[in-house]
Write a protein that holds these residues in place. Structure first.
Motif, PDB file in Angstrom:
ATOM      1  N   ALA A 202      46.702  66.576   5.438  1.00 58.08           N
ATOM      2  CA  ALA A 202      45.605  66.442   4.033  1.00 58.08           C
ATOM      3  C   ALA A 202      44.291  66.771   5.525  1.00 58.08           C
ATOM      4  O   ALA A 202      43.624  67.695   4.560  1.00 58.08           O
ATOM      5  CB  ALA A 202      45.990  65.536   3.804  1.00 58.08           C
ATOM      6  N   LEU A 203      43.569  66.260   5.927  1.00 58.07           N
ATOM      7  CA  LEU A 203      42.741  66.417   6.746  1.00 58.07           C
ATOM      8  C   LEU A 203      42.618  67.658   7.100  1.00 58.07           C
ATOM      9  O   LEU A 203      41.655  69.037   7.363  1.00 58.07           O
ATOM     10  CB  LEU A 203      42.485  65.864   8.060  1.00 58.07           C
TER      11      LEU A 203
ATOM     12  N   HIS B  32      35.123  66.605   9.774  1.00 62.86           N
ATOM     13  CA  HIS B  32      35.166  66.736  11.229  1.00 62.86           C
ATOM     14  C   HIS B  32      34.748  65.068  11.540  1.00 62.86           C
ATOM     15  O   HIS B  32      35.528  65.250  12.582  1.00 62.86           O
ATOM     16  CB  HIS B  32      33.685  67.345  11.779  1.00 62.86           C
ATOM     17  N   TRP B  33      34.184  64.971  11.063  1.00 64.92           N
ATOM     18  CA  TRP B  33      34.135  63.373  10.805  1.00 64.92           C
ATOM     19  C   TRP B  33      35.071  62.621  10.959  1.00 64.92           C
ATOM     20  O   TRP B  33      35.221  61.777  11.945  1.00 64.92           O
ATOM     21  CB  TRP B  33      32.541  63.153   9.970  1.00 64.92           C
TER      22      TRP B  33
ATOM     23  N   GLU C  35      41.790  65.642  21.150  1.00 63.90           N
ATOM     24  CA  GLU C  35      41.567  65.859  20.109  1.00 63.90           C
ATOM     25  C   GLU C  35      40.401  64.766  19.504  1.00 63.90           C
ATOM     26  O   GLU C  35      39.933  65.886  19.212  1.00 63.90           O
ATOM     27  CB  GLU C  35      42.677  64.995  18.594  1.00 63.90           C
ATOM     28  N   VAL C  36      40.302  63.512  20.554  1.00 66.69           N
ATOM     29  CA  VAL C  36      38.394  63.273  20.352  1.00 66.69           C
ATOM     30  C   VAL C  36      37.813  64.334  20.417  1.00 66.69           C
ATOM     31  O   VAL C  36      36.933  64.703  19.642  1.00 66.69           O
ATOM     32  CB  VAL C  36      38.500  62.149  20.617  1.00 66.69           C
TER      33      VAL C  36
ATOM     34  N   ARG D 180      41.899  71.593  13.788  1.00 72.20           N
ATOM     35  CA  ARG D 180      42.580  70.765  14.818  1.00 72.20           C
ATOM     36  C   ARG D 180      41.918  71.163  16.773  1.00 72.20           C
ATOM     37  O   ARG D 180      41.553  72.707  16.646  1.00 72.20           O
ATOM     38  CB  ARG D 180      43.677  70.530  15.032  1.00 72.20           C
ATOM     39  N   SER D 181      42.512  70.216  17.414  1.00 71.27           N
ATOM     40  CA  SER D 181      41.934  71.105  18.742  1.00 71.27           C
ATOM     41  C   SER D 181      43.231  71.849  19.428  1.00 71.27           C
ATOM     42  O   SER D 181      42.659  72.248  20.520  1.00 71.27           O
ATOM     43  CB  SER D 181      41.408  69.967  19.454  1.00 71.27           C
ATOM     44  N   ASN D 182      44.272  71.917  18.201  1.00 69.12           N
ATOM     45  CA  ASN D 182      45.121  72.494  19.086  1.00 69.12           C
ATOM     46  C   ASN D 182      44.796  73.980  19.033  1.00 69.12           C
ATOM     47  O   ASN D 182      45.846  74.846  19.225  1.00 69.12           O
ATOM     48  CB  ASN D 182      46.847  72.379  18.787  1.00 69.12           C
TER      49      ASN D 182
END
Length: 121
Positions: A36-37, A55-56, A70-71, A97-99
């Motif tokens: 969902a994000l 993003h927050w 991810e942070v 996402r960070s991935n």
């Protein structure tokens, strides 16, 4: 712009995806919460305030999960998003996402593309 214009529904759709995220997170559905994000992120990209809000939300969720990778990715994206908006280099469809690379465009899901292109909702 009239409220019925499809692009005016984007903030409401982002809100709906964020609500879906919260509902999934509440029951421990981590995959559903991130899904969902990611959808909220794709919708929010053309609008910097919404984009930063998503993003927050991703940062807060990553902190809640103690996902340090991810942070770090979300902190970097919060810093990069305004620069990307100012230079017109937003990677359309990117899930945020960070991935995935913060610079990589990605396909937009058909249902979101329809709304973003002004098609049926």
């Amino acid at each position: 712009m009239k409220p019925s214009h499809p692009s005016s529904s984007i903030p409401h759709l982002v809100d709906a995806e964020l609500a879906r995220h919260r509902a999934a997170a509440r029951v421990g559905d981590v995959g559903g919460a991130w899904w969902a994000l990611e959808r909220a992120h794709i919708l929010s990209q053309p609008r910097l305030p919404l984009h930063l809000r998503v993003h927050w939300s991703m940062l807060i969720y990553a902190l809640r999960l103690h996902d340090l990778r991810e942070v770090a990715g979300q902190v970097a994206r919060l810093a990069l998003a305004p620069l990307a908006a100012m230079t017109g280099r937003v990677p359309v469809g990117n899930t945020g996402r960070s991935n995935v690379s913060a610079f990589r465009p990605m396909p937009i899901p058909d249902d979101l593309r329809s709304v973003m292109d002004g098609g049926p909702r």
